[in-house]
Design a protein around this motif. Structure first.
Motif, PDB file in Angstrom:
ATOM      1  N   GLY A 281      -4.449 -18.252  10.355  1.00  0.00           N
ATOM      2  CA  GLY A 281      -5.527 -17.271   9.363  1.00  0.00           C
ATOM      3  C   GLY A 281      -6.979 -18.105   8.937  1.00  0.00           C
ATOM      4  O   GLY A 281      -7.369 -18.909   9.274  1.00  0.00           O
ATOM      5  N   LYS A 282      -7.271 -16.805   7.594  1.00  0.00           N
ATOM      6  CA  LYS A 282      -8.814 -17.409   7.198  1.00  0.00           C
ATOM      7  C   LYS A 282      -7.684 -17.387   5.828  1.00  0.00           C
ATOM      8  O   LYS A 282      -8.297 -18.005   4.625  1.00  0.00           O
ATOM      9  N   SER A 283      -7.144 -17.438   5.355  1.00  0.00           N
ATOM     10  CA  SER A 283      -6.200 -16.758   4.215  1.00  0.00           C
ATOM     11  C   SER A 283      -5.109 -15.889   3.335  1.00  0.00           C
ATOM     12  O   SER A 283      -4.385 -14.886   4.899  1.00  0.00           O
ATOM     13  N   ILE A 284      -4.559 -16.451   2.209  1.00  0.00           N
ATOM     14  CA  ILE A 284      -3.147 -15.387   1.930  1.00  0.00           C
ATOM     15  C   ILE A 284      -3.388 -14.868   0.697  1.00  0.00           C
ATOM     16  O   ILE A 284      -3.737 -15.958  -0.348  1.00  0.00           O
ATOM     17  N   ARG A 285      -2.909 -13.938   0.685  1.00  0.00           N
ATOM     18  CA  ARG A 285      -3.276 -13.165  -0.397  1.00  0.00           C
ATOM     19  C   ARG A 285      -2.162 -12.337  -1.507  1.00  0.00           C
ATOM     20  O   ARG A 285      -1.214 -11.924  -0.433  1.00  0.00           O
ATOM     21  N   THR A 286      -1.317 -13.526  -2.097  1.00  0.00           N
ATOM     22  CA  THR A 286      -0.200 -12.627  -2.592  1.00  0.00           C
ATOM     23  C   THR A 286      -0.512 -11.565  -3.529  1.00  0.00           C
ATOM     24  O   THR A 286      -1.762 -11.066  -4.046  1.00  0.00           O
ATOM     25  N   PHE A 287       0.653 -10.851  -3.461  1.00  0.00           N
ATOM     26  CA  PHE A 287       0.753  -8.930  -4.280  1.00  0.00           C
ATOM     27  C   PHE A 287       1.522  -9.685  -5.872  1.00  0.00           C
ATOM     28  O   PHE A 287       2.094 -10.238  -5.405  1.00  0.00           O
ATOM     29  N   ILE A 288       1.120  -9.732  -7.240  1.00  0.00           N
ATOM     30  CA  ILE A 288       1.626  -9.645  -8.472  1.00  0.00           C
ATOM     31  C   ILE A 288       1.342  -8.372  -9.100  1.00  0.00           C
ATOM     32  O   ILE A 288       0.450  -7.463  -8.934  1.00  0.00           O
ATOM     33  N   GLY A 289       2.756  -8.162  -9.642  1.00  0.00           N
ATOM     34  CA  GLY A 289       3.295  -6.717 -10.376  1.00  0.00           C
ATOM     35  C   GLY A 289       2.735  -6.905 -11.770  1.00  0.00           C
ATOM     36  O   GLY A 289       2.130  -7.400 -12.347  1.00  0.00           O
TER      37      GLY A 289
ATOM     38  N   MET B 215      -4.395  -0.338  -8.104  1.00  0.00           N
ATOM     39  CA  MET B 215      -4.934  -2.211  -7.517  1.00  0.00           C
ATOM     40  C   MET B 215      -6.436  -2.471  -7.463  1.00  0.00           C
ATOM     41  O   MET B 215      -7.233  -1.265  -6.936  1.00  0.00           O
ATOM     42  N   SER B 216      -6.171  -3.455  -8.030  1.00  0.00           N
ATOM     43  CA  SER B 216      -7.021  -4.418  -8.040  1.00  0.00           C
ATOM     44  C   SER B 216      -7.178  -6.095  -7.086  1.00  0.00           C
ATOM     45  O   SER B 216      -6.115  -6.487  -7.509  1.00  0.00           O
ATOM     46  N   TYR B 217      -8.645  -5.835  -6.479  1.00  0.00           N
ATOM     47  CA  TYR B 217      -8.748  -7.836  -6.456  1.00  0.00           C
ATOM     48  C   TYR B 217      -8.721  -8.405  -6.812  1.00  0.00           C
ATOM     49  O   TYR B 217     -10.233  -8.794  -7.586  1.00  0.00           O
TER      50      TYR B 217
ATOM     51  N   PHE C 196      -5.801 -13.333  -5.166  1.00  0.00           N
ATOM     52  CA  PHE C 196      -4.283 -12.190  -5.076  1.00  0.00           C
ATOM     53  C   PHE C 196      -4.185 -10.878  -5.551  1.00  0.00           C
ATOM     54  O   PHE C 196      -6.289 -10.705  -6.140  1.00  0.00           O
ATOM     55  N   TYR C 197      -3.683  -9.952  -5.438  1.00  0.00           N
ATOM     56  CA  TYR C 197      -4.230  -8.581  -5.979  1.00  0.00           C
ATOM     57  C   TYR C 197      -2.601  -8.632  -6.792  1.00  0.00           C
ATOM     58  O   TYR C 197      -1.489  -8.846  -7.081  1.00  0.00           O
TER      59      TYR C 197
END
Length: 122
Positions: free
Chosen positions: A5-13, A38-40, A48-49
């Motif tokens: 992989g190249k990255s891990i991006r979590t999603f938060i509320g 939604m924004s990165y 993260f998102y």
């Protein structure tokens, strides 16, 4: 094929999406709007998102670990932003020393717990 992989991006509320967006911009992340709800948010090559979505049990149990190279100067910088005065529910701790390294904690306006830390060299 091996997993690669190249990255891990979590999603938060976010309980209040606008307030959370402002908070993360003030904290120093760069915002890239991906849709109207939604924004990165990124810092260098990682991020993260943030979603305009709130599920209490999910948000109350969300944590993000942000590894830094200089923990003391990171804390000093975050303190200088006066986020705890600007945002009602934001809390910031002092540095805690553990067997594995050191960290401090920052709660965002929705209650997401951020760990800013530095691991011991072994």
């Amino acid at each position: 094929m091996k997993l690669s992989g190249k990255s891990i991006r979590t999603f938060i509320g976010a309980k209040d999406y606008t307030i959370s967006r402002n908070f993360y911009n003030d904290l120093g992340f760069k915002e890239i709007v991906t849709s109207e709800n939604m924004s990165y948010f990124c810092s260098g090559d990682f991020g993260f998102y943030l979603q305009d979505a709130y599920v209490k049990d999910w948000v109350d149990n969300s944590m993000v670990f942000f590894e830094v190279t200089d923990l003391k100067s990171t804390l000093t910088h975050i303190k200088s932003l006066n986020l705890t005065e600007k945002y009602d529910k934001v809390r910031l701790s002092e540095i805690v020393h553990n067997d594995w390294g050191s960290e401090f904690f920052l709660y965002d306006p929705s209650g997401i717990l951020w760990h800013f830390g530095k691991f011991k060299a072994y």
